[in-house]
Scaffold this active site. Structure first.
Site, short mmCIF file in Angstrom:
data_model
loop_
_atom_site.label_atom_id
_atom_site.label_comp_id
_atom_site.label_asym_id
_atom_site.label_seq_id
_atom_site.Cartn_x
_atom_site.Cartn_y
_atom_site.Cartn_z
N ASP A 21 0.81 -1.22 0.00
CA ASP A 21 0.00 0.00 0.00
C ASP A 21 0.85 1.27 0.00
O ASP A 21 0.43 2.29 0.54
CB ASP A 21 -0.96 0.01 1.20
CG ASP A 21 -1.77 -1.27 1.27
OD1 ASP A 21 -2.27 -1.69 0.23
OD2 ASP A 21 -1.88 -1.84 2.36
N LYS A 24 2.02 2.27 -5.22
CA LYS A 24 2.74 1.88 -6.44
C LYS A 24 1.95 2.25 -7.69
O LYS A 24 2.51 2.64 -8.70
CB LYS A 24 2.99 0.36 -6.47
CG LYS A 24 3.90 -0.13 -5.37
CD LYS A 24 4.04 -1.63 -5.38
CE LYS A 24 2.92 -2.37 -4.69
NZ LYS A 24 2.79 -2.17 -3.26
N ALA A 47 -4.01 -7.88 -4.08
CA ALA A 47 -3.46 -6.54 -4.28
C ALA A 47 -4.59 -5.57 -4.57
O ALA A 47 -5.64 -5.97 -5.05
CB ALA A 47 -2.48 -6.57 -5.45
N GLY A 48 -4.36 -4.32 -4.26
CA GLY A 48 -5.37 -3.32 -4.59
C GLY A 48 -4.68 -2.03 -4.95
O GLY A 48 -4.07 -1.40 -4.10
N HIS A 49 -4.70 -1.68 -6.21
CA HIS A 49 -4.06 -0.44 -6.63
C HIS A 49 -5.14 0.59 -6.92
O HIS A 49 -5.98 0.38 -7.78
CB HIS A 49 -3.23 -0.67 -7.90
CG HIS A 49 -2.01 -1.50 -7.64
ND1 HIS A 49 -1.19 -1.97 -8.62
CD2 HIS A 49 -1.46 -1.91 -6.48
CE1 HIS A 49 -0.20 -2.65 -8.08
NE2 HIS A 49 -0.35 -2.64 -6.79
N GLN A 228 1.99 -6.09 -3.46
CA GLN A 228 2.43 -6.18 -2.06
C GLN A 228 3.82 -5.52 -1.91
O GLN A 228 4.05 -4.52 -2.56
CB GLN A 228 2.44 -7.63 -1.55
CG GLN A 228 1.05 -8.21 -1.40
CD GLN A 228 0.49 -8.83 -2.65
OE1 GLN A 228 1.19 -9.45 -3.41
NE2 GLN A 228 -0.79 -8.66 -2.88
N THR A 243 2.71 -12.72 2.54
CA THR A 243 1.86 -13.32 1.52
C THR A 243 2.57 -14.58 1.00
O THR A 243 3.63 -14.93 1.49
CB THR A 243 1.49 -12.30 0.41
OG1 THR A 243 0.45 -12.86 -0.39
CG2 THR A 243 2.69 -11.93 -0.45
N VAL A 418 2.99 14.18 -3.90
CA VAL A 418 2.50 15.26 -3.02
C VAL A 418 0.99 15.46 -3.12
O VAL A 418 0.48 16.52 -2.77
CB VAL A 418 3.23 16.60 -3.30
CG1 VAL A 418 4.66 16.56 -2.83
CG2 VAL A 418 3.17 16.97 -4.79
#
Ligand code: IMP
Length: 429
Positions: A21, A24, A47-49, A228, A243, A418
């Site tokens: 997290d 990425k 995964a969660g993007h 991850q 994982t 930012v």
């Protein structure tokens, strides 16, 4: 962006340096316009993007997030585990948001292993049996699917091509798991579920190793999108709170059949503070109001499970390990803006165990209870950083936070996040 990418060469990997997290997806998304192929080599829908673009929010799970760009090809490698029902759901939701021409741009390895509903049942059941020693998995069936793979009874995407064989394997596996774990999974139901998406998945399957060899030969630009992070790697992470795959740089080679020597550059992603979901050691964790404030300011809730993330100070020991073990060329520091308004910022520089320096996160509970963490304290800044485009326009204390971190982690910080949008990235030469 061109100046940022130029020293990294044609085939570049992006790796999480902490516990996942780190953000990425945003850099990958910004970089994707400059690459022909975006590849996932390990993991699955755990995964969660999350990507924000022009006010729209996109959540990618198994999909390489670079697919937002209209010409890129997304590769889901042999080292991943594919939940076909989730995958079709993900394709449809992306199609609904107006992203065009997705299906012809998705290439799934024939050798990737399939995640069935029963893998999720087993994941939840094993966690339940562990009680307070649970891993805190995403319950997406990841561990049990890799378990079947390593035990050589896994069912791979190529098995979807032969209906009879598929049925035979599903029935055999369900029987095995029902018997060993005392479950009551209905094999026919599992088979019918997979059959309901089989025709949609089949056209997406190919030998992705050959595809990438040809891409390499033709001088195409290839981006490896990590999932991850190094400290969740099955070998190098805080085992057993990890994982089930090699999510550090080595996984790129094995998870795609891509020659390791041809990876030309590696970027590490590090959040300006640290977060972790699930159980396991976290030496700089803040179990106080400041930890909660960071969670609120950074929106630190899991993209897949919605779980609140544990928050803490930046840990230079953790990130330095990732730099060294993966051979990272540079770092993208993310979410620097979240630290605005905190009067003093601490950074972990060293671990001591029984008076001796140790260089990695200890994995036993006993050692973690005794671990002493040495910190330095740096002055914070008040200013809102969003919209800043140039490093020299950052407040002096923010600049010195960045330059101090890069000395501690022994790697140049060449990109800084930012804000939430694709544009909120500062590049440094
Ligand atoms: P699993 O991958 O679902 O088996 O979960 C194993 C551990 O990895 C748990 O601590 C999860 O919270 C963690 N994990 C898995 N995927 C992610 C991710 O994308 N971000 C952060 N943590 C993750």
């Amino acid at each position: 962006m061109q100046n940022f990418l130029q020293p990294l060469g044609l085939n570049v990997g992006v790796i999480g340096t902490q516990w996942g997290d780190e953000g990425k997806g945003k850099l990958v998304d910004a970089m994707s316009a400059h690459f022909d192929y975006i590849c996932r080599s390990t993991g699955g829908a755990n995964a969660g993007h999350t990507i924000y673009n022009e006010g729209k929010k996109y959540v990618f799970r198994l999909f390489p997030s670079g697919l937002l760009h209209p010409d890129t090809i997304g590769v889901i490698g042999n080292g991943t585990v594919v939940d076909p029902i989730d995958l079709i759901f993900e394709i449809k939701s992306l199609e609904e948001t107006g992203i065009e021409n997705i299906r012809p741009r998705v290439k799934i390895s024939l050798h990737a292993h399939l995640v069935f509903e029963y893998h999720k049942t087993i994941d939840a059941e094993l966690e339940r049996r562990k009680g307070d020693k649970k891993i805190g998995t995403t319950c997406r069936g990841i561990g049990p699917t890799y378990n079947d793979k390593i035990s050589r009874r896994g069912i791979r995407c190529e098995d979807l091509l032969d209906k009879e064989l598929l049925k035979e394997k599903v029935f055999a596996n369900v029987k095995f798991h029902n018997e060993t774990l005392g479950l009551n999974v209905d094999a026919e139901e599992e088979f019918q579920k997979i059959m309901s998406v089989r025709d949609e998945i089949k056209p997406l399957l190919t030998d992705t190793r050959i595809l990438l060899q040809e891409a390499l030969r033709d001088g195409k630009r290839i981006l490896f999108e990590g999932a991850q992070a190094h400290h969740l790697d099955i070998d190098h992470g805080t085992y057993p709170f990890v994982t089930s795959s090699n999510v550090s740089s080595g996984g790129i080679a094995t998870g795609l059949g891509f020659p390791a020597r041809k990876i030309t550059g590696l970027i590490g992603i590090a959040k300006a503070y640290t977060t972790r979901v699930g159980s396991g050691p976290f030496p700089t964790e803040l179990n106080d109001q400041l930890g909660e404030d960071l969670r609120a300011a950074g929106g630190e809730f899991g993209a897949v499970t919605g779980r609140p993330r544990r928050c803490g100070w930046f840990d230079a020991v953790v990130v330095r390990n990732s730099v060294e073990f993966n051979g990272l060329d540079c770092i993208n520091l993310t979410k620097l803006d979240v630290l605005s308004g905190i009067p003093e910022l601490k950074v972990a520089t060293k671990y001591l165990l029984d008076g001796q320096e140790i260089r990695t996160v200890p994995t036993t509970r006993k050692a973690n209870q005794k671990l002493e963490v040495e910190y330095i304290t740096l002055p914070g800044w008040e200013e809102d950083l969003s919209g800043i485009k140039d490093f020299t326009d950052l407040p002096e204390n923010a600049r010195s936070y960045v330059t101090t971190l890069e000395k501690l982690i022994r790697c140049p910080i060449r990109a800084i996040g930012v804000g939430m949008d694709r544009q909120d990235l500062i590049f440094r030469d």
